[in-house]
Write an enzyme that holds these catalytic residues in place. Structure first.
Site, mmCIF file in Angstrom:
data_model
loop_
_atom_site.group_PDB
_atom_site.id
_atom_site.type_symbol
_atom_site.label_atom_id
_atom_site.label_comp_id
_atom_site.label_asym_id
_atom_site.label_seq_id
_atom_site.Cartn_x
_atom_site.Cartn_y
_atom_site.Cartn_z
ATOM 1 N N ARG A 1 11.298 -4.939 6.839
ATOM 2 C CA ARG A 1 12.128 -4.824 5.631
ATOM 3 C C ARG A 1 13.578 -4.826 6.084
ATOM 4 O O ARG A 1 13.920 -4.218 7.101
ATOM 5 C CB ARG A 1 11.763 -3.527 4.912
ATOM 6 C CG ARG A 1 12.487 -3.275 3.595
ATOM 7 C CD ARG A 1 11.700 -2.222 2.856
ATOM 8 N NE ARG A 1 12.319 -1.697 1.674
ATOM 9 C CZ ARG A 1 13.026 -0.556 1.652
ATOM 10 N NH1 ARG A 1 13.231 0.127 2.754
ATOM 11 N NH2 ARG A 1 13.522 -0.109 0.526
ATOM 12 N N ALA B 1 3.011 1.824 2.988
ATOM 13 C CA ALA B 1 4.208 0.967 2.978
ATOM 14 C C ALA B 1 5.313 1.604 2.139
ATOM 15 O O ALA B 1 6.494 1.570 2.508
ATOM 16 C CB ALA B 1 3.856 -0.410 2.423
ATOM 17 N N CYS C 1 0.833 -1.206 0.000
ATOM 18 C CA CYS C 1 0.000 0.000 0.000
ATOM 19 C C CYS C 1 0.869 1.259 0.000
ATOM 20 O O CYS C 1 2.085 1.209 0.138
ATOM 21 C CB CYS C 1 -0.932 0.000 1.201
ATOM 22 S SG CYS C 1 -0.065 0.244 2.764
ATOM 23 N N HIS D 1 6.074 6.196 -2.561
ATOM 24 C CA HIS D 1 7.430 6.662 -2.887
ATOM 25 C C HIS D 1 7.381 8.136 -3.271
ATOM 26 O O HIS D 1 8.189 8.931 -2.825
ATOM 27 C CB HIS D 1 8.010 5.895 -4.087
ATOM 28 C CG HIS D 1 8.098 4.418 -3.905
ATOM 29 N ND1 HIS D 1 8.002 3.548 -4.958
ATOM 30 C CD2 HIS D 1 8.283 3.663 -2.812
ATOM 31 C CE1 HIS D 1 8.118 2.315 -4.515
ATOM 32 N NE2 HIS D 1 8.286 2.354 -3.215
HETATM 33 FE FE1 CFM Z 1 13.154 0.131 -5.437
HETATM 34 FE FE2 CFM Z 1 12.589 -2.195 -5.669
HETATM 35 FE FE3 CFM Z 1 11.142 -0.568 -4.125
HETATM 36 FE FE4 CFM Z 1 13.621 -1.304 -3.456
HETATM 37 FE FE5 CFM Z 1 12.637 -3.316 -1.855
HETATM 38 FE FE6 CFM Z 1 11.599 -4.099 -4.140
HETATM 39 FE FE7 CFM Z 1 10.158 -2.533 -2.573
HETATM 40 MO MO1 CFM Z 1 10.650 -4.999 -1.866
HETATM 41 S S1 CFM Z 1 14.524 -1.574 -5.314
HETATM 42 S S2 CFM Z 1 12.653 0.590 -3.355
HETATM 43 S S3 CFM Z 1 14.484 -2.167 -1.660
HETATM 44 S S4 CFM Z 1 11.301 -0.642 -6.241
HETATM 45 S S5 CFM Z 1 12.749 -5.187 -2.737
HETATM 46 S S6 CFM Z 1 12.267 -4.178 -6.295
HETATM 47 S S7 CFM Z 1 9.528 -4.190 -3.685
HETATM 48 S S8 CFM Z 1 10.907 -3.062 -0.647
HETATM 49 S S9 CFM Z 1 9.266 -0.622 -2.945
#
Ligand code: CFM
Length: 574
Positions: free
Chosen positions: A102, A71, A68, A200
């Protein structure tokens, strides 16, 4: 007609086989679902890249791997900053599930503070849902301040906060003034976007507004960079940092892996931003360039070839013979150690097939590690990436803004009147670009994947099962939600979020760990020794029927349950 076994014929066969897998996956879907999924599951053609319907809502009922918005904001981008006190405003579950789940590792100096082992929440109850939660949030901030006296406090909104309309930003402003420390909030309610990707973006905006640029103290090192979009999962950032240090390059801030509040506040003083995970942090790179004049380009420290390429590009940017020579020396040293490990793994793994379904960057980055040891990617997809991560940044102007993406603030950034300082003159930049040097670049996953491989966005369990049966990958890279579904089908699954508690896998040193791990997973005999219970015990099978005698509200008649005993010999996979 093309004769048997010509490359043309082989390619045509591959195309048919790839399409057949997709058709099988889609067969089970109702028409509306099928229409949507068909735009998200495609046969790749790197010379004529098809459009992927990425970053759209998951269809209810499909078992997705996504997370989500909360997260993505609290858990991914800001959560790893270790000396900020992170408070989740919401019911306790959201705080609990983002508590150390994480593997963003930290190793602060002795005199530094680390709050990451704590999970702080306002523990919202019915009373706050009905009468509002701002009072409780204010109390929580005060209480946390009294106990810990942190430099900064960050507040994260969960779904109910947005629904009842608490003004978390007003609370943050009031407490910032009262306590005299930096307090800021994020409207990152879980429902705010279609996945963690929205989180993000919200996080990038907040970090940029409330942290970047607060401390202008420059770093005196000769070559300074930030590594953006590297979160130190399993210690990756440490490997990258050590490697760059060996070359004489100083990392001022890694966003956000093993990083302190002060480092983030100084991040705008560097000469260059490098971007590892484009998906989670491209917004930050863009905003820092506009405001401070810091150029950025994409790097990848996953895979030996990619690491060497990234180092060379950084050296080329700085245009220093000393640095270039040192980088070549380091690459030669590292490769001398790595080569025998890579060769041993290649001898055993070459030609094996892999499928990767992870997040928003690793499903692409890790293809490089596999190709280092001669393995082939047959299918890949992201959970929540956007079209640019698949098709390349050149599609950015053509991406349609929908209601979901409009939800997220686009900050209008202008050059800082005092601190905007182009790191290279326009002439220097033009000369570099004329020589083939690219900035703000990302070609995406599909340009690198072979023709007739599969690209599947937001894959479901059902589709993974079909892929295993028909595509026959030797290993799948995915996450905890799929791992045991996959392994119960007799295929090893390497988790690429948590690394199955292994790693690090970045840089040359990490690559050695990965080659050995994949070799071990592919060649373990464990699958031959395990007979799963459903292959040796009676299994219940049932099906739903429309019974002709069924009328009105009468309970539907049921087919008798069919008890079946499979013998182990019959069904154990080879
Ligand atoms: Fe970038 Fe990723 Fe992500 Fe990531 Fe991660 Fe991920 Fe993630 Mo899991 S590199 S930041 S450190 S998009 S592994 S492939 S899914 S937490 S949001």
């Amino acid at each position: 007609m093309a004769p048997e076994n010509t490359p043309v014929k082989a390619e045509a066969n591959e195309a048919v086989a790839a399409k057949a897998i997709l058709d099988e996956m889609m067969k089970a879907y109702p028409a509306k679902t099928l229409r949507k999924r068909a735009k998200q599951a495609l046969v790749n053609d790197p010379d004529n890249i098809p459009q992927v319907a990425a970053n759209s809502r998951t269809i209810p009922g499909i078992i997705t791997q996504r997370g989500c918005t909360y997260a993505g904001c609290r858990g991914v981008v800001i959560g790893p900053i270790y000396d900020i006190l992170h408070i989740t405003h919401g019911p306790i579950g959201c705080g609990f599930y983002s508590w150390l789940s994480r593997r963003n590792l930290v190793r602060p100096d002795k005199e530094e503070t680390n709050y990451l082992q704590y999970s702080m929440s306002t523990d919202m109850m019915e009373e706050q849902i009905i009468f509002g939660g701002e009072k409780k949030l204010t109390q929580a901030i005060q209480e946390a301040y009294d106990i810990f006296k942190p430099k900064a406090i960050s507040i994260y909104s969960t779904c109910p906060v947005g629904l009842i309309g608490d003004d978390v930003h007003a609370v943050a402003r009031a407490m910032k003034e009262k306590l005299g420390i930096n307090v800021f909030a994020f409207s990152c309610e879980g429902y705010k976007g279609v996945s963690q990707s929205a989180g993000h973006h919200i996080a990038n905006n907040g970090v940029f507004k409330h942290m970047i640029g607060r401390d202008d103290t420059p770093d005196n090192a000769e070559f300074t960079i930030n590594v953006l979009g590297e979160y130190n999962i399993g210690g990756d950032a440490w490997e990258i940092d050590t490697l760059l240090q060996k070359c004489g390059i100083k990392v001022v801030a890694t966003l956000s892996g093993d990083v302190s509040y002060d480092q983030v506040c100084r991040a705008h003083t560097v000469q260059l931003n490098t971007v590892m995970c484009h998906r989670s942090i491209n917004y930050m790179a863009e905003m820092m360039e506009k405001k401070f004049g810091i150029p950025w380009f994409k790097v990848n420290f996953i895979g030996a070839e990619s690491t060497a390429k990234s180092l060379r590009k950084i050296a080329q940017y700085f245009d220093s013979k000393k640095l270039t020579d040192r980088v070549e020396e380091v690459i030669a040293q590292e490769m001398a150690v790595l080569r025998p490990v890579r060769d041993a793994a290649t001898a055993r793994c070459k030609g094996k097939k892999v499928a990767l379904f992870v997040g928003g960057s690793r499903a692409h980055h890790y293809q490089d590690l596999f190709s280092d040891i001669g393995m082939e990617t047959i299918a890949a997809g992201y959970e929540f990436a956007h079209r640019d991560d698949y098709e390349g940044r050149h599609v950015l102007p053509t991406i349609k803004i929908d209601a979901d993406s409009r939800n997220i603030e686009e900050i209008q950034v202008e050059a800082d009147p005092v601190r905007y300082q182009p790191r290279k003159t326009p002439e220097q930049l033009a000369a570099m670009e004329a020589g083939g040097f690219t900035f703000k670049d990302y070609n995406g996953m599909m340009a690198q994947m072979k023709k007739n491989t599969l690209v599947i966005d937001d894959i479901s369990h059902h589709e993974i099962e079909n892929l295993i049966q028909l595509g026959k990958p030797d290993i799948i890279c995915s996450g905890i939600k799929d791992k045991f579904v996959i392994e119960k089908m007799g295929i090893p699954c390497k988790q690429l979020h948590s690394y199955d508690y292994g790693g690090p896998y970045a840089a040359f040193t990490g690559a050695a760990n990965f080659y050995k791990e994949i070799d071990r997973m592919l060649h373990t005999k464990v699958w031959k020794f395990v007979v799963p219970p459903w292959m040796k015990e009676p299994q219940l099978q049932a099906s739903l029927v429309n019974h002709p005698k069924q009328k009105g509200n009468a309970a539907p008649a049921q087919e008798p349950l069919n008890r079946k005993l499979a013998t182990a010999d019959e069904q154990i996979p080879e």
